[in-house]
Design an enzyme around this catalytic site. Structure first.
Site, short mmCIF file in Angstrom:
data_model
loop_
_atom_site.label_atom_id
_atom_site.label_comp_id
_atom_site.label_asym_id
_atom_site.label_seq_id
_atom_site.Cartn_x
_atom_site.Cartn_y
_atom_site.Cartn_z
N SER A 137 64.93 107.46 79.86
CA SER A 137 64.12 108.61 80.23
C SER A 137 62.63 108.28 80.28
CB SER A 137 64.38 109.77 79.27
OG SER A 137 64.04 109.40 77.96
N GLU B 56 62.36 110.74 70.37
CA GLU B 56 63.54 109.86 70.39
C GLU B 56 64.12 109.65 69.00
OE1 GLU B 56 64.55 109.55 73.19
OE2 GLU B 56 62.84 109.57 74.55
#
Ligand code: BEZ
Length: 190
Positions: free
Chosen positions: A28, A99
């Protein structure tokens, strides 16, 4: 299971006296660039392959129905293409939060398209993290991605956006493009 790697990451690298750091993005981070950067360059790393083997309970799925997102697995001879960003160390506060579900920061050697090399950091979710799902049949992975959805949106959008971004980078990632093709055969599109 939801992991939380924020504290581990905070203690991993010392940024004292460092004004900028290269960060290698392969998932991403290629298409969702919600952080400031000083410089951006296409790059690749050797010996690693991108795989949809990490569970997503907080972005593209839920604890009850996790999605699948990419991590890197060691594979001799493989080459993973992505995007490198030169960032201020403060950026990792935001990215560690974003994350946090199992990803740890590792140092890696990166190669830019002009052949020059540089060390950088990369987030990897290793097999020992509690959100790791591991390998499965491609069709089963595609079905899971097709149905999962979380606070960041449908899991299928993650796969489709990643595939588009990799095409723009001129990459030929068999794993990602196979899953993209299989996604068009799953019920949501039927
Ligand atoms: C990346 O795009 O490099 C990335 C993927 C998953 C977690 C963190 C970063």
């Amino acid at each position: 299971m939801i992991a939380n790697t924020i504290e581990d990451n905070r203690q991993r690298q010392c940024f004292e006296g460092v004004s900028s750091v290269w960060l290698f993005g392969y998932g991403s981070l290629i298409y969702k660039v919600d952080f400031p950067f000083l410089e951006q360059r296409a790059a690749s790393i050797e010996g690693w392959a991108r795989r949809f083997w990490q569970g997503s309970h907080d972005h593209r799925g839920t604890p009850q129905a996790p999605g699948r997102v990419v991590t890197l697995v060691e594979q001799p001879g493989a080459r993973c293409r992505g995007m490198a960003y030169r960032v201020a160390p403060e950026v990792f506060t935001h990215l560690d939060e974003r994350e946090k579900n199992g990803y740890l920061r590792f140092t890696t050697a990166m190669q830019f398209d002009d052949g020059t090399r540089c060390d950088g950091l990369v987030y990897i979710a290793t097999a020992d993290n509690s959100a790791f799902l591991g390998p499965a049949d491609d069709l089963d992975i595609a079905r899971q991605i097709d149905t999962a959805e979380g606070p960041s949106g449908p899991n299928r959008d993650y796969l489709l956006q990643l595939a588009d971004a990799l095409r723009s980078l001129g990459d030929d990632d068999h794993h990602v493009f196979t899953l993209e093709t299989l996604l068009s055969w799953t019920p949501a599109d039927a």
